[in-house]
Design a protein around this motif. Structure first.
Motif, short mmCIF file in Angstrom:
data_model
loop_
_atom_site.label_atom_id
_atom_site.label_comp_id
_atom_site.label_asym_id
_atom_site.label_seq_id
_atom_site.Cartn_x
_atom_site.Cartn_y
_atom_site.Cartn_z
N VAL A 8 0.84 -1.21 0.00
CA VAL A 8 0.00 0.00 0.00
C VAL A 8 0.87 1.25 0.00
O VAL A 8 0.69 2.17 -0.80
CB VAL A 8 -0.94 0.01 1.23
N HIS A 9 1.84 1.31 0.89
CA HIS A 9 2.71 2.49 0.98
C HIS A 9 3.61 2.63 -0.23
O HIS A 9 3.94 3.74 -0.65
CB HIS A 9 3.53 2.42 2.27
N GLU A 10 3.99 1.49 -0.81
CA GLU A 10 4.79 1.54 -2.03
C GLU A 10 3.99 2.16 -3.18
O GLU A 10 4.51 2.97 -3.95
CB GLU A 10 5.25 0.13 -2.41
N MET A 11 2.72 1.81 -3.28
CA MET A 11 1.87 2.36 -4.34
C MET A 11 1.59 3.84 -4.10
O MET A 11 1.57 4.64 -5.04
CB MET A 11 0.56 1.57 -4.43
N LEU A 12 1.38 4.21 -2.85
CA LEU A 12 1.17 5.63 -2.54
C LEU A 12 2.40 6.46 -2.90
O LEU A 12 2.28 7.59 -3.39
CB LEU A 12 0.84 5.80 -1.05
N TYR A 13 3.57 5.91 -2.65
CA TYR A 13 4.81 6.62 -2.98
C TYR A 13 4.94 6.82 -4.49
O TYR A 13 5.46 7.85 -4.94
CB TYR A 13 6.01 5.83 -2.45
N GLY A 14 4.46 5.87 -5.27
CA GLY A 14 4.61 5.96 -6.72
C GLY A 14 3.52 6.74 -7.42
O GLY A 14 3.61 6.99 -8.62
N GLN A 15 2.47 7.14 -6.68
CA GLN A 15 1.36 7.86 -7.30
C GLN A 15 1.68 9.34 -7.46
O GLN A 15 2.33 9.94 -6.62
CB GLN A 15 0.07 7.70 -6.48
N ASP A 16 1.18 9.92 -8.56
CA ASP A 16 1.33 11.35 -8.81
C ASP A 16 0.08 12.13 -8.47
O ASP A 16 0.11 13.36 -8.42
CB ASP A 16 1.69 11.60 -10.29
N GLU A 17 -1.02 11.45 -8.26
CA GLU A 17 -2.28 12.14 -7.99
C GLU A 17 -2.60 12.08 -6.50
O GLU A 17 -1.90 12.65 -5.68
CB GLU A 17 -3.40 11.52 -8.84
N SER A 18 -3.68 11.39 -6.15
CA SER A 18 -4.11 11.36 -4.75
C SER A 18 -3.15 10.55 -3.90
O SER A 18 -2.69 9.48 -4.28
CB SER A 18 -5.52 10.76 -4.65
N LEU A 19 -2.83 11.10 -2.72
CA LEU A 19 -1.98 10.40 -1.77
C LEU A 19 -2.80 9.84 -0.61
O LEU A 19 -2.25 9.41 0.40
CB LEU A 19 -0.91 11.35 -1.22
N SER A 20 -4.12 9.85 -0.76
CA SER A 20 -4.98 9.33 0.30
C SER A 20 -5.81 8.14 -0.18
O SER A 20 -6.45 7.49 0.64
CB SER A 20 -5.92 10.44 0.80
N LYS A 21 -5.79 7.86 -1.49
CA LYS A 21 -6.58 6.75 -2.03
C LYS A 21 -5.72 5.84 -2.88
O LYS A 21 -4.76 6.27 -3.53
CB LYS A 21 -7.77 7.27 -2.83
N ILE A 22 -6.10 4.57 -2.90
CA ILE A 22 -5.34 3.54 -3.61
C ILE A 22 -6.23 2.95 -4.71
O ILE A 22 -7.40 2.64 -4.47
CB ILE A 22 -4.91 2.41 -2.66
#
Length: 400
Positions: free
Chosen positions: A246-260
């Protein structure tokens, strides 16, 4: 308590209103003096100017006591409108250049709010129409008191005052306010970008820490001879990894940092479980029927652990003796933020003896507890394989 942005907006509007009122008062006094002493305009016009300046000054002083900006603005607008109509009628009616002052009132209305701007626009359009009809009739409320030889000077000063109020006062201050707003927006955008970068770094470090814990569990399990305890360590390691993803995907996202994004997360988690339990050689397939939805981190983490437990059980027990099979995960989106998670396999299923033995296991307790945490319920059947049907809600934690 009034928020800082509201206080700033109030302060800017109050400052502009006071500034415009001060300039209008000065113009009115100077205009009245010029009309009376230099243009030989007597009677109602200079009297209106002096009265208007005095009342406008009193209105500004009253603002400091009652601090009702809307009341002060409306009084100033009404005074300006009345003064404009009186002087317009006394200086030539519809042909009087002083009629442009009514346009200043409309402009001031839109500076305050769009609603009041619309109101004053309609009111002044109606007043101008009435002045026009008044000039067409034989009835005269006020006669033209501007001498013919002073007409050009009066027109020049009227247009000059109107343009200066619109451009030199309103326009200048609105441009300054717009510049300050643009500057503030850039500063806010810069701070948001900085915070997002820091938040990404936090997720990256959390992911690294969880992976470190996973590695420690893996190293420790290598020294354990008891297979049952070793299995417990492996289960804990997989649970930690399900959170790390989950945290790895949040780190790689450019948009929302609160949703996966749920679908890629579930796919990545299942791929890891297949590799971890080394079941690729067993010819077990995975199938996903998940819509393109994103859920909060407070929903995805418990959901991921539930999927981890159910898929792990299926990989370990549903396909004995290298039996081939399939595990299907389906998520269906329902109304009002409710969802249904379906996990099924076409394996041998749980016999009653195994179910009773495993009823108090950590995995099953986790599944039940996390389902309650997601405000949901769970059903399990053992016909043609094991099936889980979990209804849950998205959890959004509010920060007070």
């Amino acid at each position: 308590m009034t928020p800082p942005t509201k206080r700033n907006q109030y302060s800017n509007k109050a400052k502009l209103l006071v500034l415009v009122s001060q300039y209008a008062s000065i113009f009115a006094v100077v205009f009245g003096v010029i009309c009376y002493f230099f243009l030989n305009i007597k009677g109602i016009i200079p009297l209106s100017f002096f009265t208007y300046a005095l009342l406008l000054f009193i209105n500004v002083l009253a603002l400091k006591k009652h601090e009702n900006l809307l009341l002060t603005y409306n009084i100033a607008s009404i005074l300006t409108t009345i003064n404009g109509i009186v002087i317009t009628l006394a200086s030539g009616g519809i042909q009087s250049p002083f009629i442009f002052v009514l346009g200043v009132v409309v402009f001031a209305g839109f500076v305050n709010t769009k609603v009041y701007g619309g109101y004053y626009l309609l009111i002044n359009l109606l007043l101008i129409s009435l002045i026009f009809l008044h000039d067409l009739s034989d009835f005269r409320l006020l006669a033209n008191t501007v001498p013919e030889e002073s007409g050009n000077w009066f027109a020049f000063l009227s247009v000059l005052a109107s343009i200066y109020l619109l451009g030199g006062v309103f326009g200048k201050n609105l441009l300054e306010a717009h510049h300050n707003l643009y500057k503030s927006q850039k500063e806010i955008a810069s701070r948001i970008e900085e915070k997002e970068t820091l938040l990404k770094e936090v997720h990256h470090r959390v992911k690294n820490n969880l992976q470190t814990i996973s590695s420690l569990l893996n190293m420790q399990s290598r020294n354990i001879k008891d297979e049952e305890i070793k299995t417990l360590f492996k289960g804990s390691q997989n649970r930690v990894v399900s959170m790390a993803i989950v945290h790895e995907m949040l780190y790689g996202q450019d948009e929302s940092l609160s949703k996966i994004a749920v679908k890629p997360y579930v796919q990545e988690l299942c791929d890891y479980l297949f590799r971890s339990l080394k079941v690729h050689s067993k010819n077990i397939e995975s199938e996903f029927d998940i819509p393109d939805i994103s859920l909060s981190i407070d929903t995805v983490i418990p959901l991921g652990i539930i999927i981890n437990e159910t898929v792990t059980n299926a990989l370990k027990y549903a396909f004995p003796e290298n039996r081939s099979g399939k595990i299907k995960i389906k998520i269906k989106e329902g109304p009002e933020g409710k969802y249904t998670l379906g996990i099924r396999d076409n394996g041998v299923g749980f016999c009653d003896k195994v179910v009773n033995k495993k009823r108090d296991s950590l995995g099953l307790r986790l599944i039940n507890n996390l389902t309650r945490q997601l405000k949901g319920n769970i059903k399990r059947t053992n016909k043609k394989g094991t099936r889980y049907k979990i209804q849950f809600e998205e959890i959004i934690e509010s920060i007070s």
